[in-house]
Design an enzyme around this catalytic site. Structure first.
Site, short mmCIF file in Angstrom:
data_model
loop_
_atom_site.label_atom_id
_atom_site.label_comp_id
_atom_site.label_asym_id
_atom_site.label_seq_id
_atom_site.Cartn_x
_atom_site.Cartn_y
_atom_site.Cartn_z
N CYS A 43 0.85 -1.21 0.00
CA CYS A 43 0.00 0.00 0.00
C CYS A 43 0.88 1.26 0.00
CB CYS A 43 -0.97 -0.06 1.17
SG CYS A 43 -2.36 1.07 0.97
N HIS A 71 -3.43 -5.72 0.93
CA HIS A 71 -2.82 -5.94 2.24
C HIS A 71 -2.80 -7.42 2.64
CE1 HIS A 71 -2.49 -1.76 3.72
NE2 HIS A 71 -3.54 -1.53 2.93
N GLU A 75 -0.98 -8.75 4.86
CA GLU A 75 -0.77 -8.88 6.31
C GLU A 75 -2.08 -8.83 7.08
OE1 GLU A 75 -0.66 -6.15 4.69
OE2 GLU A 75 -0.96 -4.36 5.94
#
Lengths: 220, 80
Positions: free
Chosen positions: A86, A194, A196
């Protein structure tokens, strides 16, 4: 795996990244402040999401010129794997480690939702635990994710198999549906979605875990 | 010496914000407005007094930070 998460003023996914790295590798990463001039010896560097410097001037522009980035750029050139997620992807393009630029979303709105990505290249140190053509569900949350590069750069990315992920249903106007790209050496990956945020069922998905497992295996 | 820097998107680069401004102007009744492009304007106060050196300095600033030359052009004006 010894890893570092770079923390810029207004990074806001740095702790998510640290949790993901520790969950997969068993070792907590070094959290390295942007003003540092030394990077501890690490096998992997992560530039997290957020709104570094309030997105002033251009998203990622200030962060890309911060003191620690000189060390990150040096490490990347020496082959250390670097993942930018990002805002981290925006910092990578602004720093010159990846080509192109992330522009304002074509629809002008902030896009925050889970999207589907197609794994285009699974022969990278970041994606080896996926299969080519896999469709994975990963959230995006950005205002400036509209990937733009000139025609020659796009051709190089396509010809050299450097598009790691494409959007199945393009949320932001990115050229060629690009969601994530690699540098020429394959040790730097930038992506808007994302991974994560989807490493455990309690988070609503697990499709991101394979990326961290890939990195762990690659640097072991 | 004052430097004034205009940063604009290169032609051919899609400008969604410019398009949105264009639509708003049309909604407000301003007819006959087309191809709206938005950019940035930056003023700098420089201690340098030699215009040639000042221009070289500001050019380096534009290349290194103020503009992203993948998508943007810049024009520098100097006044003493």
């Amino acid at each position: 795996m010894k890893s570092a998460v770079i923390v810029f003023p207004a990074s806001n996914c740095d702790r998510d990244a640290a949790v993901a790295l520790e969950a997969v590798s068993g070792a907590a990463p070094h959290m390295v402040w942007h003003g540092e001039t030394d990077l501890p010896p690490v096998d992997f560097i992560l530039l997290p999401g957020g709104f570094s410097y309030g997105d002033y001037l251009r998203s990622g522009a200030m962060a890309a010129r911060s003191p620690i980035m000189r060390e990150v750029i040096k490490a990347a050139h020496n082959g250390t794997p670097v993942l930018g997620i990002c805002n981290g992807f925006q910092v990578l393009t602004e720093s010159g480690l990846l080509p192109g630029v992330l522009m304002r979303n074509a629809g002008l709105t902030f896009v925050c939702k889970t999207v589907h990505l197609r794994v285009e290249n699974n022969e990278t140190l970041f994606t080896r635990h996926y299969n080519k053509g896999d469709q994975i569900a990963v959230p995006v949350a950005h205002h400036d994710g509209n990937y733009f590069a000139d025609a020659d750069t796009l051709k190089d990315l396509e010809d050299q198999n450097r598009i790691a992920f494409r959007y199945v249903d393009n949320p932001n106007g990115s050229q060629n549906d690009i969601a994530g790209i690699l540098n020429a050496n394959g040790n730097v990956l930038g992506m808007m979605p994302h991974p994560e945020r989807v490493i455990a069922p309690i988070l609503g998905g697990t499709d991101g875990a394979a990326m961290f497992e890939s990195i762990l295996e690659a640097v072991a | 010496m004052k430097a004034r820097v205009h940063i604009t998107l290169k032609s051919g680069v899609l400008d969604p914000q410019g398009k949105a401004i264009e639509h708003s102007l049309a909604d407000l009744g301003f007819a006959g407005v087309g191809d709206v492009r938005q950019g940035k304007y930056i003023e700098l106060d420089l201690t340098e007094t030699d215009p040639e050196k000042a221009r070289a300095d500001v050019t380096a600033m534009c290349e290194k930070l103020l503009a992203n030359t993948v998508i943007e052009n810049y024009v520098i004006d100097l006044d003493a």
